[in-house]
Design an enzyme around this catalytic site. Sequence first.
Site, PDB file in Angstrom:
ATOM      1  N   ASP A 241       0.722  -1.191   0.108  1.00 21.80           N
ATOM      2  CA  ASP A 241       0.132   0.020   0.080  1.00 21.80           C
ATOM      3  C   ASP A 241       0.929   1.242   0.086  1.00 21.80           C
ATOM      4  O   ASP A 241       1.595   1.346   1.071  1.00 21.80           O
ATOM      5  CB  ASP A 241      -0.910   0.061   1.209  1.00 21.80           C
ATOM      6  CG  ASP A 241      -1.880   1.150   1.327  1.00 21.80           C
ATOM      7  OD1 ASP A 241      -2.770   1.457   0.346  1.00 21.80           O
ATOM      8  OD2 ASP A 241      -1.562   2.228   1.874  1.00 21.80           O
TER       9      ASP A 241
ATOM     10  N   TYR B   2       3.043   9.651  -0.152  1.00 22.42           N
ATOM     11  CA  TYR B   2       4.161   9.079   0.813  1.00 22.42           C
ATOM     12  C   TYR B   2       5.482   9.555   0.321  1.00 22.42           C
ATOM     13  O   TYR B   2       6.422   9.341   0.888  1.00 22.42           O
ATOM     14  CB  TYR B   2       3.878   7.682   0.921  1.00 22.42           C
ATOM     15  CG  TYR B   2       2.520   7.188   1.535  1.00 22.42           C
ATOM     16  CD1 TYR B   2       1.642   8.073   2.174  1.00 22.42           C
ATOM     17  CD2 TYR B   2       2.118   5.865   1.410  1.00 22.42           C
ATOM     18  CE1 TYR B   2       0.576   7.654   2.479  1.00 22.42           C
ATOM     19  CE2 TYR B   2       0.932   5.433   1.963  1.00 22.42           C
ATOM     20  CZ  TYR B   2       0.112   6.351   2.528  1.00 22.42           C
ATOM     21  OH  TYR B   2      -1.120   5.931   2.952  1.00 22.42           O
TER      22      TYR B   2
ATOM     23  N   LYS C 161      -2.530   6.033  -4.416  1.00 21.31           N
ATOM     24  CA  LYS C 161      -3.767   6.975  -4.162  1.00 21.31           C
ATOM     25  C   LYS C 161      -3.379   8.331  -4.827  1.00 21.31           C
ATOM     26  O   LYS C 161      -2.140   8.749  -4.849  1.00 21.31           O
ATOM     27  CB  LYS C 161      -3.905   7.097  -2.582  1.00 21.31           C
ATOM     28  CG  LYS C 161      -3.802   5.925  -1.852  1.00 21.31           C
ATOM     29  CD  LYS C 161      -4.061   5.970  -0.341  1.00 21.31           C
ATOM     30  CE  LYS C 161      -3.753   4.715   0.409  1.00 21.31           C
ATOM     31  NZ  LYS C 161      -2.351   4.412   0.599  1.00 21.31           N
TER      32      LYS C 161
ATOM     33  N   HIS D 141      -7.285   9.576  -2.224  1.00 23.83           N
ATOM     34  CA  HIS D 141      -6.880   9.411  -0.830  1.00 23.83           C
ATOM     35  C   HIS D 141      -7.690   9.976   0.316  1.00 23.83           C
ATOM     36  O   HIS D 141      -7.949   9.314   1.207  1.00 23.83           O
ATOM     37  CB  HIS D 141      -5.665  10.221  -0.729  1.00 23.83           C
ATOM     38  CG  HIS D 141      -4.337   9.540   0.299  1.00 23.83           C
ATOM     39  ND1 HIS D 141      -3.138   9.560  -0.024  1.00 23.83           N
ATOM     40  CD2 HIS D 141      -4.761   9.043   1.469  1.00 23.83           C
ATOM     41  CE1 HIS D 141      -2.636   9.285   1.027  1.00 23.83           C
ATOM     42  NE2 HIS D 141      -3.504   8.954   1.961  1.00 23.83           N
TER      43      HIS D 141
HETATM   44  N1  LIG Z   1      -5.435   6.039   3.484  1.00 27.09           N
HETATM   45  C1  LIG Z   1      -4.805   6.859   4.321  1.00 27.09           C
HETATM   46  O1  LIG Z   1      -5.480   7.841   4.663  1.00 27.09           O
HETATM   47  C2  LIG Z   1      -3.868   6.263   5.337  1.00 27.09           C
HETATM   48  C3  LIG Z   1      -3.680   6.786   6.350  1.00 27.09           C
HETATM   49  C4  LIG Z   1      -2.826   6.327   7.398  1.00 27.09           C
HETATM   50  C5  LIG Z   1      -2.018   5.248   6.958  1.00 27.09           C
HETATM   51  N2  LIG Z   1      -2.132   4.616   6.086  1.00 27.09           N
HETATM   52  C6  LIG Z   1      -1.617   3.217   5.607  1.00 27.09           C
HETATM   53  O2  LIG Z   1      -1.818   2.411   6.386  1.00 27.09           O
HETATM   54  C7  LIG Z   1      -0.501   1.773   6.666  1.00 27.09           C
HETATM   55  C8  LIG Z   1      -0.313   1.580   8.329  1.00 27.09           C
HETATM   56  O3  LIG Z   1      -0.676   2.693   9.124  1.00 27.09           O
HETATM   57  P1  LIG Z   1       0.247   3.270  10.511  1.00 27.09           P
HETATM   58  O4  LIG Z   1       1.699   3.143  10.049  1.00 27.09           O
HETATM   59  O5  LIG Z   1      -0.494   4.565  10.698  1.00 27.09           O
HETATM   60  O6  LIG Z   1      -0.060   2.298  11.589  1.00 27.09           O
HETATM   61  P2  LIG Z   1       0.040   0.847  12.167  1.00 27.09           P
HETATM   62  O7  LIG Z   1       0.284  -0.088  11.032  1.00 27.09           O
HETATM   63  O8  LIG Z   1      -1.321   0.711  13.056  1.00 27.09           O
HETATM   64  O9  LIG Z   1       1.106   0.955  13.248  1.00 27.09           O
HETATM   65  C9  LIG Z   1       2.474   1.149  12.804  1.00 27.09           C
HETATM   66  C10 LIG Z   1       3.423   1.077  14.125  1.00 27.09           C
HETATM   67  O10 LIG Z   1       3.295  -0.080  14.803  1.00 27.09           O
HETATM   68  C11 LIG Z   1       4.626  -0.605  14.999  1.00 27.09           C
HETATM   69  N3  LIG Z   1       4.431  -2.109  14.927  1.00 27.09           N
HETATM   70  C12 LIG Z   1       4.234  -2.924  13.621  1.00 27.09           C
HETATM   71  N4  LIG Z   1       4.165  -4.146  14.057  1.00 27.09           N
HETATM   72  C13 LIG Z   1       4.267  -4.296  15.295  1.00 27.09           C
HETATM   73  C14 LIG Z   1       4.461  -5.477  16.035  1.00 27.09           C
HETATM   74  N5  LIG Z   1       4.497  -6.616  15.907  1.00 27.09           N
HETATM   75  N6  LIG Z   1       4.860  -5.058  17.543  1.00 27.09           N
HETATM   76  C15 LIG Z   1       5.041  -3.954  17.802  1.00 27.09           C
HETATM   77  N7  LIG Z   1       4.950  -2.871  17.109  1.00 27.09           N
HETATM   78  C16 LIG Z   1       4.532  -2.986  15.963  1.00 27.09           C
HETATM   79  C17 LIG Z   1       5.374  -0.082  13.883  1.00 27.09           C
HETATM   80  O11 LIG Z   1       6.805   0.115  14.321  1.00 27.09           O
HETATM   81  P3  LIG Z   1       8.133  -0.582  13.660  1.00 27.09           P
HETATM   82  O12 LIG Z   1       8.132  -0.085  12.276  1.00 27.09           O
HETATM   83  O13 LIG Z   1       9.199  -0.316  14.588  1.00 27.09           O
HETATM   84  O14 LIG Z   1       7.906  -2.002  13.726  1.00 27.09           O
HETATM   85  C18 LIG Z   1       4.774   1.378  13.573  1.00 27.09           C
HETATM   86  O15 LIG Z   1       5.212   2.287  14.675  1.00 27.09           O
HETATM   87  C19 LIG Z   1       0.451   2.823   6.257  1.00 27.09           C
HETATM   88  O16 LIG Z   1       1.705   2.505   6.318  1.00 27.09           O
HETATM   89  C20 LIG Z   1      -0.068   3.376   4.938  1.00 27.09           C
HETATM   90  O17 LIG Z   1       0.136   2.362   3.932  1.00 27.09           O
HETATM   91  C21 LIG Z   1      -3.271   5.079   5.005  1.00 27.09           C
END
Ligand SMILES: NC(=O)c1ccc[n+]([C@@H]2O[C@H](COP(=O)([O-])OP(=O)(O)OC[C@H]3O[C@@H](n4cnc5c(N)ncnc54)[C@H](OP(=O)(O)O)[C@@H]3O)[C@@H](O)[C@H]2O)c1
Length: 267
Positions: free
Chosen positions: A38, A43, A68, A101
């Site tokens: 994704d 980004y 997006k 997006h």
């Molecule tokens: N469409 C939109 O508007 C939108 C908005 C926000 C995000 N997104 C998409 O959603 C994806 C994920 O969202 P997000 O990054 O906001 O949140 P997330 O995936 O809920 O959380 C990521 C965080 O969790 C940690 N983490 C991951 N696996 C873990 C585990 N097994 N144990 C402990 N910590 C863990 C990561 O740290 P480490 O890297 O240190 O493991 C990172 O700090 C983004 O990369 C993007 O592609 C889309």
Amino acid sequence: MRSELIGFGTLVQAGKENPDAYRTAALSALEVGYRTLDTALRYENEVQVGQAIAQTDVPREDITVTTKIPGRFHGYHEAKTSIIRSLIDLQLPYVDAALIHWPLPRIHKYVDTWRALIEMRDAGLIRTIGVSNFLPEHLQRLAEETGEMPAINQVEMHPYFGQGELRAFHKEHGIQTQAWSPLGRTADMIDDPVLAKVAEKHGSTPVQVVLAWHLHHGSMSLPASSNPERQRANLHFEVELDAQDIADIDGLERGRIYQDPATHEEF
Ligand SMILES: NC(=O)c1ccc[n+]([C@@H]2O[C@H](COP(=O)([O-])OP(=O)(O)OC[C@H]3O[C@@H](n4cnc5c(N)ncnc54)[C@H](OP(=O)(O)O)[C@@H]3O)[C@@H](O)[C@H]2O)c1
């Protein structure tokens, strides 16, 4: 298959300091078994994601790449420019999915943006078209004005904001729910005692319990991690939640944490 319901969020924190971390994270994600990447024009990591796709041994046809269109490219012609830019950065002849997006209802151009996506899909540059952060009123508007409902709506979803009503709307209209920030992004939610208790019961981690909860609700989650071990743990796990576990996790609902699509504007 698990990798059809758990994709990789490429916006890893580590990439903000060192852009090559986007490439290494996407490459290791493909190696541990993720098949959806994704990304988004906004980004600023599509060059690195494209490099990972070029370098991996995983065949291109096995990988689903989602991009997006950001706010600054809303509009019929602008949306086409956005997709072309993403294709150039990714070095790909087509993307598997392209989403709007955010709806940005105030500027009121998401219908024209959608028309461009329909045309680009029909021209073979995009396989599946969808949206992100759309509320039911925005989805309905697209269907009314163009006759086509998005196939995907990628939205904030995690145990603190379960999106029950929106998911019911999606189900009724055949829209796939994709969950962004599926782990709640910040560490706080993952430390919730309810999740810890369910994890202990199943001999798993709270993160795996959350991902199993997403699977139960049929949403595709997109966890991000720059760490290959955590990437692996987020994809390969066996946790069978029972009805009580689901009720307990659903009970954590407290509402949206991040931006409100009715008002949020980013370009
Ligand atoms: N469409 C939109 O508007 C939108 C908005 C926000 C995000 N997104 C998409 O959603 C994806 C994920 O969202 P997000 O990054 O906001 O949140 P997330 O995936 O809920 O959380 C990521 C965080 O969790 C940690 N983490 C991951 N696996 C873990 C585990 N097994 N144990 C402990 N910590 C863990 C990561 O740290 P480490 O890297 O240190 O493991 C990172 O700090 C983004 O990369 C993007 O592609 C889309």
